[in-house]
Design an enzyme around this catalytic site. Structure first.
Site, PDB file in Angstrom:
ATOM      1  N   SER A  54       0.805  -1.216   0.000  1.00 18.99           N
ATOM      2  CA  SER A  54       0.000   0.000   0.000  1.00 18.99           C
ATOM      3  C   SER A  54       0.843   1.274   0.000  1.00 18.99           C
ATOM      4  O   SER A  54       1.905   1.335   0.633  1.00 18.99           O
ATOM      5  CB  SER A  54      -0.909   0.016   1.235  1.00 18.99           C
ATOM      6  N   TYR A 113      -2.084   5.448  -4.560  1.00 20.06           N
ATOM      7  CA  TYR A 113      -3.080   6.505  -4.445  1.00 20.06           C
ATOM      8  C   TYR A 113      -2.527   7.737  -5.159  1.00 20.06           C
ATOM      9  O   TYR A 113      -1.386   8.140  -4.914  1.00 20.06           O
ATOM     10  CB  TYR A 113      -3.344   6.874  -2.982  1.00 20.06           C
ATOM     11  N   THR A 163      -5.836   2.601  -6.870  1.00 21.87           N
ATOM     12  CA  THR A 163      -7.126   2.580  -6.184  1.00 21.87           C
ATOM     13  C   THR A 163      -7.873   3.872  -6.498  1.00 21.87           C
ATOM     14  O   THR A 163      -7.364   4.959  -6.246  1.00 21.87           O
ATOM     15  CB  THR A 163      -6.948   2.427  -4.672  1.00 21.87           C
ATOM     16  N   LYS A 173      -8.227  -0.631  -9.139  1.00 19.50           N
ATOM     17  CA  LYS A 173      -8.964  -1.244  -8.030  1.00 19.50           C
ATOM     18  C   LYS A 173     -10.123  -0.345  -7.607  1.00 19.50           C
ATOM     19  O   LYS A 173      -9.981   0.873  -7.538  1.00 19.50           O
ATOM     20  CB  LYS A 173      -8.023  -1.453  -6.845  1.00 19.50           C
ATOM     21  N   HIS A 186     -13.744  -1.800  -1.675  1.00 17.22           N
ATOM     22  CA  HIS A 186     -12.776  -1.402  -0.646  1.00 17.22           C
ATOM     23  C   HIS A 186     -13.125  -2.035   0.693  1.00 17.22           C
ATOM     24  O   HIS A 186     -12.902  -1.459   1.761  1.00 17.22           O
ATOM     25  CB  HIS A 186     -12.741   0.130  -0.517  1.00 17.22           C
TER      26      HIS A 186
END
Length: 397
Positions: free
Chosen positions: A133, A156, A182, A256, A280
């Site tokens: 992440s 992100y 994402t 995603k 999510h």
């Protein structure tokens, strides 16, 4: 999972201390993968557990994710020879021994002092693809050095393109094999469960990858402006940003957070490598449909050959079988990863993956499936709750 609402405050109390420290062996109480969810309440601070277990708002979508799996049953088949069966799959050109990947989960120090480093060790031991992440509590370089391979990086979009490019170049340099963007979490509402537990991120649990990034510029809204539209969403990514990103790297880009067939087709037409059907884990829009509900419609929209991953709500190998039957090529595990990490670190995560694989293989054997590709819509039966037009099988335009 992104961080909590910044307005949360807390006072230090016993709710921020775990009852038990991580073990160096597998607890005897673990009989199936989902047992880690129950046991984790001893090993995570109550407030941290509330944050991880919760979604957003009233957790309506969290509950829907789990209920959706109960809307499908698996047909047992007779007299099938499965002595040569296996669960191997190929995802993004990489052969994996099973269709189980580790989803990008932020701030893993909430579960274990070594967080993502332990998860990376488990992934390496089982040759499971770990998706790291942006909001990891260790840097992407440190996670790569811990041995996770194959490894992907979850991105992100940052408030500036310079910040986004920094993460992208670092991921390329650290040997990540794909970028997973994402797109469904530009805005989040903290779950009432986390709010009622007075959760706030502990001081030693930071987004390590963003440590050297400048704090995002805060612009005051003017009279008549919305704090949401002109405030929080001011720097949210658009189609233009995704198209720009795809020109900046040779790495395959996955997206995603896809729940609508029209979005899936738009992404497919723009040349993304694949998509993740995901809400999510219920942490974005509370009231969104369960990921499993929309999976068949998305598979139908993009065709049989376009790569689809799936997450949200998986707790067993049986759940994995159902997701594969309804259109996924592989699945990603999120919360179970955190629960197992809290109980026994790398050993717990590796054991959890192994249990899920064996649970899947048991289901395959009883359903007479020799390979994962034989797990299709004909292997499952819709229960009464899953008839078209009901909550079990959402039909979208």
């Amino acid at each position: 999972m992104p961080g909590p609402c910044p307005a949360l405050t807390f006072t230090m109390s016993e709710s921020f201390l775990p009852l038990q420290q991580p073990m160096d062996s597998i607890p005897a109480e673990i009989r199936c993968a989902q047992d880690y969810e129950l046991l984790a309440q001893r090993f995570m601070a109550p407030a941290s557990y509330a944050y991880v277990a919760g979604g957003s708002g009233r957790d309506a979508t969290v509950e829907a994710n789990r209920a959706a799996f109960d809307s499908w049953a698996v047909y047992p088949r007779l007299l099938r020879d499965v002595s040569g069966a296996h669960a191997r799959v190929t995802i993004g050109g990489q052969e994996l021994s099973h269709p189980i990947m580790l989803a990008p989960v932020a701030f893993q120090k909430l579960a274990h002092p070594r967080g993502e480093l332990e998860t990376a060790r488990a992934a390496a031991a089982l040759q499971t693809c770990m998706v790291s992440s942006t909001l990891a509590s260790y840097t992407l370089e440190e996670i790569a050095a811990a041995g996770a391979f194959p490894r992907w990086f979850q991105l992100y979009f940052q408030p500036t393109r310079e910040g986004t490019l920094d993460l992208l170049r670092r991921a390329e340099g650290a040997g990540y094999g794909a970028i997973m963007v994402t797109l469904d979490a530009s805005i989040q509402v903290a779950s009432l469960r986390a709010l009622r537990a007075n959760f706030q991120m502990p001081p030693d649990c930071i987004a390590a990858n963003l440590r050297d990034h400048a704090a995002p510029e805060v612009k005051e809204t003017v009279a008549g402006d919305s704090r949401i539209f002109q405030g929080v969403m001011r720097t949210a990514p658009t189609w233009r940003d995704l198209e720009w990103l795809m020109t900046q790297t040779a790495l395959p880009i996955w997206v995603k957070g896809v729940l609508h067939p029209q979005d899936a087709c738009a992404l497919q037409s723009r040349g993304v490598a694949g998509i993740v059907v995901s809400n999510h884990g219920g942490r974005s829009l509370d009231g969104a449909p369960a990921s499993l509900q929309v999976l068949p419609a998305i598979r139908a929209a993009v065709g049989e050959d376009f790569p689809l991953l799936f997450d949200s709500g998986i707790r067993s190998g049986l759940d994995i079988f159902k997701a594969l039957a309804l259109g996924a090529n592989a699945v990603m595990i999120g919360r179970l990863q955190m629960y197992a990490l809290s109980v026994a670190g790398a050993l717990g995560v590796a054991h959890m993956i192994r249990l899920l694989q064996e649970e899947l293989e048991v289901c395959m054997a009883q359903a007479g499936c020799v390979t994962v590709t034989e797990i299709d819509r004909a292997t499952v039966a819709a229960t009464a709750a899953a008839k078209p037009g009901s909550a079990g099988n959402l039909e979208l335009p």
